[in-house]
Design an enzyme around this catalytic site. Structure first.
Site, short mmCIF file in Angstrom:
data_model
loop_
_atom_site.label_atom_id
_atom_site.label_comp_id
_atom_site.label_asym_id
_atom_site.label_seq_id
_atom_site.Cartn_x
_atom_site.Cartn_y
_atom_site.Cartn_z
N TYR A 136 -2.19 -0.71 10.01
CA TYR A 136 -2.18 -1.09 8.61
C TYR A 136 -0.90 -0.62 7.92
CZ TYR A 136 -3.80 -1.41 3.74
OH TYR A 136 -3.91 -1.70 2.40
N SER B 144 0.85 -1.19 0.00
CA SER B 144 0.00 0.00 0.00
C SER B 144 0.89 1.23 0.00
CB SER B 144 -0.88 0.02 1.25
OG SER B 144 -1.53 1.27 1.40
#
Length: 271
Positions: free
Chosen positions: A168, A155
């Site tokens: 995350y 990501s």
């Protein structure tokens, strides 16, 4: 001289393991590889989702190359033993793995000091340890054959701070560095290891963050209150945009690329 056809990745006849293939980016990667003649082992903790995907793909003839197969395997990547057993089964069923694509991931959002122990540990178990488990099972097999490509879908949050996304972002950053270290260790064995870092992509995970009708516009325009830039290309990615990058890195068109981190985020991180 390479016999790769310009504009078309040469992948037909290979075997790929795709984790998190039940929906979103993982499903797009599985579809793209299969269309190029790759036999795909589609895995997901949600077995019914990959079974449905495999059934749909099996009804389609690959666009190029020899006939390929697609099979579904329920798999929890946090279970190291299950990963080893599933990899064994895949190679018995489909043949030697030449491609591994790590897509499985989860998102738990909260201010950093409000995350629970379970939020933190579960996020790392899937997003980071899951990558470790699959790579540990697959990379030595690839090395013994002198060839292979591993792509981890991380990501852009791994490279820029995000409010409410510390677990995350940290888990994805760890997965990125693990993949690069793996690439360094296995380069001499012909195994390439790369990362694709998506930005905001139209997936169920992304939509779970949208609390009102204006949320997509805030993604495009940015949000000063959370120190978040917008997307210069003024569009939210489609899962296929990410799958195309994965396919490129998995293919011989990227045969001299390893330990790289390709951001596919419309310029959102201004890199």
């Amino acid at each position: 001289m390479s016999d790769t056809v310009p504009g078309r990745p040469r992948l037909a006849g290979r075997v790929a393991l795709v984790t998190g293939a039940g929906q979103g980016i993982g499903a797009a990667v599985a579809r793209s590889l299969y269309a190029l003649g790759v036999s795909v082992a589609a895995t997901d903790v949600h077995g019914a989702a990959v079974a449905e995907l495999a059934e749909r793909l099996a009804q389609q003839a690959p666009a190029s190359g020899p006939a390929a197969a697609v099979r579904a395997y329920p798999l929890d990547v946090t279970d190291g033993r299950a990963v080893e057993e599933t990899v064994d089964r895949i190679e018995r069923d489909l043949g030697p793995l030449g491609i591994l694509v790590n897509v499985a991931g989860i998102l738990r959002t909260a201010p950093a000091a409000e995350l629970t122990d379970e939020d933190w540990s579960r996020t790392f178990a899937v997003n980071t340890t899951g990558v470790f488990h699959t790579a540990r099972a697959v990379a030595p097999r690839m090395a013994a054959r002198g060839t292979g490509s591993i792509v981890t879908v991380a990501s852009n949050a791994a490279g820029i701070p995000r409010t409410g996304m510390s677990a995350y972002a940290a888990s994805k950053a760890a997965a990125v560095m693990f993949t690069k270290c793996l690439g360094l260790e296995y380069a001499r064995h012909g195994v390439r290891c790369n990362v694709v870092a998506p930005g905001s992509t139209d997936t169920p995970m992304q939509r779970s963050l949208w609390t009102d009708a204006d949320a997509p516009r805030r993604v495009l325009d940015g949000d000063l209150a959370t120190y978040r830039t917008g997307i210069p290309l003024a569009r939210i990615a489609d899962p296929q945009d990410i799958a195309d990058a994965v396919v490129f890195l998995a293919s011989d068109q990227a045969r001299h690329i390893t330990m790289q981190d390709l951001y596919v985020d419309g310029g959102a991180t201004l890199r």
